[in-house]
Design a protein around this motif. Structure first.
Motif, short mmCIF file in Angstrom:
data_model
loop_
_atom_site.label_atom_id
_atom_site.label_comp_id
_atom_site.label_asym_id
_atom_site.label_seq_id
_atom_site.Cartn_x
_atom_site.Cartn_y
_atom_site.Cartn_z
N LEU A 49 23.71 2.47 23.43
CA LEU A 49 22.58 1.89 22.70
C LEU A 49 22.11 2.88 21.66
O LEU A 49 22.30 4.09 21.81
CB LEU A 49 21.41 1.58 23.65
CG LEU A 49 21.45 0.29 24.47
CD1 LEU A 49 20.44 0.35 25.60
CD2 LEU A 49 21.19 -0.91 23.59
N TYR A 57 16.67 -1.71 17.72
CA TYR A 57 17.78 -1.08 18.43
C TYR A 57 19.06 -1.85 18.20
O TYR A 57 19.07 -3.01 17.78
CB TYR A 57 17.46 -0.96 19.92
CG TYR A 57 17.40 -2.28 20.65
CD1 TYR A 57 16.20 -2.98 20.74
CD2 TYR A 57 18.52 -2.81 21.26
CE1 TYR A 57 16.14 -4.19 21.40
CE2 TYR A 57 18.47 -4.01 21.93
CZ TYR A 57 17.27 -4.70 21.99
OH TYR A 57 17.21 -5.90 22.64
N ASN A 59 22.86 -2.58 20.15
CA ASN A 59 23.79 -2.45 21.27
C ASN A 59 25.15 -2.09 20.72
O ASN A 59 25.70 -2.80 19.88
CB ASN A 59 23.91 -3.78 22.02
CG ASN A 59 22.93 -3.89 23.15
OD1 ASN A 59 22.90 -3.04 24.03
ND2 ASN A 59 22.13 -4.93 23.14
N TYR A 60 25.72 -1.01 21.22
CA TYR A 60 27.05 -0.62 20.75
C TYR A 60 28.15 -1.30 21.54
O TYR A 60 29.30 -1.29 21.15
CB TYR A 60 27.22 0.90 20.83
CG TYR A 60 26.59 1.66 19.69
CD1 TYR A 60 26.02 2.91 19.90
CD2 TYR A 60 26.56 1.15 18.41
CE1 TYR A 60 25.45 3.62 18.86
CE2 TYR A 60 26.00 1.85 17.36
CZ TYR A 60 25.45 3.09 17.58
OH TYR A 60 24.89 3.78 16.54
N ASP A 62 29.06 -4.45 24.91
CA ASP A 62 28.58 -5.56 25.74
C ASP A 62 28.39 -5.17 27.20
O ASP A 62 27.73 -5.89 27.95
CB ASP A 62 29.55 -6.73 25.66
CG ASP A 62 29.59 -7.36 24.28
OD1 ASP A 62 30.63 -7.94 23.93
OD2 ASP A 62 28.57 -7.25 23.57
N SER A 63 28.94 -4.04 27.60
CA SER A 63 28.98 -3.71 29.03
C SER A 63 27.59 -3.45 29.63
O SER A 63 27.42 -3.57 30.83
CB SER A 63 29.87 -2.50 29.26
OG SER A 63 29.38 -1.38 28.57
N VAL A 64 26.62 -3.11 28.79
CA VAL A 64 25.30 -2.78 29.33
C VAL A 64 24.23 -3.77 28.91
O VAL A 64 23.06 -3.60 29.25
CB VAL A 64 24.88 -1.36 28.91
CG1 VAL A 64 25.92 -0.34 29.35
CG2 VAL A 64 24.64 -1.27 27.41
N LYS A 65 24.59 -4.80 28.20
CA LYS A 65 23.61 -5.77 27.74
C LYS A 65 22.86 -6.39 28.91
O LYS A 65 23.47 -6.80 29.90
CB LYS A 65 24.28 -6.87 26.92
CG LYS A 65 24.53 -6.49 25.48
CD LYS A 65 25.09 -7.66 24.69
CE LYS A 65 25.29 -7.28 23.23
NZ LYS A 65 25.88 -8.40 22.44
N GLY A 66 21.56 -6.44 28.78
CA GLY A 66 20.73 -7.02 29.83
C GLY A 66 20.45 -6.07 30.98
O GLY A 66 19.63 -6.39 31.84
N ARG A 67 21.08 -4.93 31.00
CA ARG A 67 20.87 -3.96 32.08
C ARG A 67 20.23 -2.66 31.60
O ARG A 67 19.45 -2.04 32.33
CB ARG A 67 22.20 -3.64 32.77
CG ARG A 67 22.89 -4.84 33.38
CD ARG A 67 24.08 -4.43 34.23
NE ARG A 67 25.10 -3.73 33.46
CZ ARG A 67 25.53 -2.50 33.74
NH1 ARG A 67 24.99 -1.81 34.74
NH2 ARG A 67 26.49 -1.95 33.02
N THR A 69 18.06 -0.45 28.62
CA THR A 69 17.15 -0.53 27.49
C THR A 69 16.89 0.87 26.95
O THR A 69 17.03 1.87 27.66
CB THR A 69 15.82 -1.19 27.86
OG1 THR A 69 15.21 -0.46 28.93
CG2 THR A 69 16.01 -2.64 28.28
#
Length: 121
Positions: A49, A57, A59-60, A62-67, A69
């Motif tokens: 991120l 911000y 997101n670099y 998809d693996s951490v999206k929603g998890r 911040t």
């Protein structure tokens, strides 16, 4: 001396939470984009991120999206990475970096030394 220092790493169980800090000394983070990156054993470093000086911000991946911040505390000259719902594949050394250009450019001038995060039961 201009320096970035990460802290907050450690061992966390799957599903748990952890917050990493990126603190600056010798300069103010306000006008910099701050990115978080990670590198797992045997893998290339990947972006996680990034937060612009405006507070927006990127997101670099998809693996951490929603998890995960990212946030800033200007008074403490610190940027945080809040990691929730941790997975074993999140195990890596986490780095923060500061850049004068916006996050989408992906260019950084200063790097921290990294902090180890291990997700395991």
């Amino acid at each position: 001396q201009l320096q970035l220092v990460e802290s907050g790493g450690g061992l966390v169980q799957p599903g748990g939470s952890l917050r990493l800090s990126c603190a600056a000394s010798g300069f103010t983070l306000d006008s910099y984009s701050i990115g978080w990156f990670r590198q797992a054993p045997g893998k290339e470093r990947e972006g996680v991120l990034c937060i612009n000086s405006s507070g927006s911000y990127v997101n670099y991946g998809d693996s951490v999206k929603g998890r995960f911040t990212i946030s800033r505390d200007k008074a403490k000259n610190t940027v945080y990475l809040q990691m929730n719902s941790r997975k074993p594949e999140d195990t890596a050394v986490y780095y923060c970096a500061a850049g004068r250009r916006r996050c989408h450019v992906g260019e950084y001038d200063y790097w921290g030394q990294g902090t180890q995060v291990t997700v395991s039961s």
